[in-house]
Design a protein around this motif. Sequence first.
Motif, PDB file in Angstrom:
ATOM      1  N   LEU A 113       8.677   8.763   9.958  1.00 30.06           N
ATOM      2  CA  LEU A 113       7.541   8.384   9.051  1.00 30.06           C
ATOM      3  C   LEU A 113       7.428   9.770   8.178  1.00 30.06           C
ATOM      4  CD1 LEU A 113       5.706   6.145   7.993  1.00 30.06           C
ATOM      5  CD2 LEU A 113       3.908   7.132   9.311  1.00 30.06           C
ATOM      6  N   PRO A 114       7.546   9.927   7.006  1.00 28.55           N
ATOM      7  CA  PRO A 114       7.021  10.577   6.307  1.00 28.55           C
ATOM      8  C   PRO A 114       5.771  11.286   6.224  1.00 28.55           C
ATOM      9  CG  PRO A 114       8.239   9.226   4.766  1.00 28.55           C
ATOM     10  CD  PRO A 114       7.972   8.575   6.172  1.00 28.55           C
ATOM     11  N   LEU A 115       5.475  12.462   6.027  1.00 26.72           N
ATOM     12  CA  LEU A 115       4.117  13.060   6.324  1.00 26.72           C
ATOM     13  C   LEU A 115       3.029  12.498   5.357  1.00 26.72           C
ATOM     14  CD1 LEU A 115       2.021  14.790   7.645  1.00 26.72           C
ATOM     15  CD2 LEU A 115       2.588  16.586   6.006  1.00 26.72           C
ATOM     16  N   TRP A 116       3.395  12.242   3.954  1.00 20.69           N
ATOM     17  CA  TRP A 116       2.639  11.625   3.084  1.00 20.69           C
ATOM     18  C   TRP A 116       2.292  10.067   3.276  1.00 20.69           C
ATOM     19  CZ3 TRP A 116       4.240   7.084   0.627  1.00 20.69           C
ATOM     20  CH2 TRP A 116       5.643   6.706   0.777  1.00 20.69           C
ATOM     21  N   ALA A 117       3.381   9.141   3.924  1.00 19.48           N
ATOM     22  CA  ALA A 117       3.051   8.065   4.409  1.00 19.48           C
ATOM     23  C   ALA A 117       2.021   8.054   5.539  1.00 19.48           C
ATOM     24  CB  ALA A 117       4.305   7.319   4.885  1.00 19.48           C
ATOM     25  N   MET A 119       0.745  -1.213   0.010  1.00 18.96           N
ATOM     26  CA  MET A 119      -0.024  -0.199   0.083  1.00 18.96           C
ATOM     27  C   MET A 119       0.903   1.380   0.019  1.00 18.96           C
ATOM     28  SD  MET A 119      -2.501   1.419   2.969  1.00 18.96           S
ATOM     29  CE  MET A 119      -1.282   2.001   3.894  1.00 18.96           C
ATOM     30  N   LEU A 120       2.156   1.295   0.770  1.00 14.38           N
ATOM     31  CA  LEU A 120       2.690   2.395   0.748  1.00 14.38           C
ATOM     32  C   LEU A 120       3.769   2.514  -0.441  1.00 14.38           C
ATOM     33  CD1 LEU A 120       3.245   3.055   4.521  1.00 14.38           C
ATOM     34  CD2 LEU A 120       1.763   4.314   3.074  1.00 14.38           C
ATOM     35  N   ASN A 121       3.888   1.572  -0.993  1.00 13.97           N
ATOM     36  CA  ASN A 121       5.045   1.350  -2.145  1.00 13.97           C
ATOM     37  C   ASN A 121       6.550   1.345  -1.716  1.00 13.97           C
ATOM     38  OD1 ASN A 121       2.997   0.823  -3.972  1.00 13.97           O
ATOM     39  ND2 ASN A 121       2.419   2.732  -4.434  1.00 13.97           N
ATOM     40  N   MET A 122       6.801   0.826  -0.656  1.00 15.59           N
ATOM     41  CA  MET A 122       8.110   0.781  -0.134  1.00 15.59           C
ATOM     42  C   MET A 122       8.370  -0.775   0.423  1.00 15.59           C
ATOM     43  SD  MET A 122       7.740   2.477   3.665  1.00 15.59           S
ATOM     44  CE  MET A 122       6.993   3.964   2.976  1.00 15.59           C
ATOM     45  N   GLN A 123       9.598  -0.666   0.648  1.00 13.54           N
ATOM     46  CA  GLN A 123      10.450  -2.038   0.951  1.00 13.54           C
ATOM     47  C   GLN A 123       9.940  -2.201   2.617  1.00 13.54           C
ATOM     48  OE1 GLN A 123      14.569  -1.833   0.068  1.00 13.54           O
ATOM     49  NE2 GLN A 123      14.258  -2.560  -1.884  1.00 13.54           N
ATOM     50  N   LEU A 124       9.752  -3.706   2.830  1.00 14.93           N
ATOM     51  CA  LEU A 124       9.482  -4.090   4.033  1.00 14.93           C
ATOM     52  C   LEU A 124      10.488  -3.505   5.276  1.00 14.93           C
ATOM     53  CD1 LEU A 124       7.567  -5.458   6.167  1.00 14.93           C
ATOM     54  CD2 LEU A 124       9.028  -7.558   5.660  1.00 14.93           C
ATOM     55  N   THR A 125      11.863  -3.511   4.927  1.00 13.45           N
ATOM     56  CA  THR A 125      12.849  -3.076   5.646  1.00 13.45           C
ATOM     57  C   THR A 125      12.520  -1.605   6.168  1.00 13.45           C
ATOM     58  OG1 THR A 125      14.434  -2.889   3.814  1.00 13.45           O
ATOM     59  CG2 THR A 125      14.493  -5.095   4.922  1.00 13.45           C
ATOM     60  N   VAL A 126      12.268  -0.890   5.145  1.00  8.13           N
ATOM     61  CA  VAL A 126      12.137   0.571   5.260  1.00  8.13           C
ATOM     62  C   VAL A 126      10.933   0.862   6.210  1.00  8.13           C
ATOM     63  CG1 VAL A 126      11.505   2.852   4.129  1.00  8.13           C
ATOM     64  CG2 VAL A 126      13.213   1.268   2.879  1.00  8.13           C
ATOM     65  N   TYR A 127       9.802   0.030   5.902  1.00 13.23           N
ATOM     66  CA  TYR A 127       8.701   0.241   6.842  1.00 13.23           C
ATOM     67  C   TYR A 127       8.955  -0.098   8.232  1.00 13.23           C
ATOM     68  CZ  TYR A 127       3.935   0.054   8.638  1.00 13.23           C
ATOM     69  OH  TYR A 127       2.918   0.263   9.251  1.00 13.23           O
ATOM     70  N   GLN A 128       9.946  -1.293   8.506  1.00  8.83           N
ATOM     71  CA  GLN A 128      10.168  -1.679   9.840  1.00  8.83           C
ATOM     72  C   GLN A 128      11.090  -0.705  10.612  1.00  8.83           C
ATOM     73  OE1 GLN A 128      12.104  -5.496   8.545  1.00  8.83           O
ATOM     74  NE2 GLN A 128      10.162  -6.585   8.908  1.00  8.83           N
ATOM     75  N   ARG A 129      11.859   0.276   9.779  1.00  8.90           N
ATOM     76  CA  ARG A 129      12.775   1.039  10.488  1.00  8.90           C
ATOM     77  C   ARG A 129      11.779   2.157  10.857  1.00  8.90           C
ATOM     78  NH1 ARG A 129      16.544   0.858   5.640  1.00  8.90           N
ATOM     79  NH2 ARG A 129      18.144  -0.827   6.325  1.00  8.90           N
ATOM     80  N   TYR A 130      10.796   2.532  10.275  1.00  6.80           N
ATOM     81  CA  TYR A 130       9.744   3.380  11.021  1.00  6.80           C
ATOM     82  C   TYR A 130       9.106   2.727  12.131  1.00  6.80           C
ATOM     83  CZ  TYR A 130       9.937   5.467   6.216  1.00  6.80           C
ATOM     84  OH  TYR A 130      10.186   6.224   5.001  1.00  6.80           O
ATOM     85  N   GLU A 131       9.027   1.545  12.070  1.00  8.37           N
ATOM     86  CA  GLU A 131       8.117   0.956  13.413  1.00  8.37           C
ATOM     87  C   GLU A 131       9.113   1.003  14.546  1.00  8.37           C
ATOM     88  OE1 GLU A 131       6.732  -2.815  11.876  1.00  8.37           O
ATOM     89  OE2 GLU A 131       4.657  -2.264  11.685  1.00  8.37           O
TER      90      GLU A 131
END
Length: 45
Positions: free
Chosen positions: A19-23, A1-13
Amino acid sequence: MLNMQLTVYQRYERGERELPLWAAIKLADYYRVTLDYLVGRAEMQ
């Protein structure tokens, strides 16, 4: 849904990246909540 790699999302978590505003907007729209609720500033109604 966010069109990003899982590893990037995990860094946000894990708080390793902000987390960028757009996300945040996309997540709020996806879960149908406000940005304030998403970041813990408001109760869900």
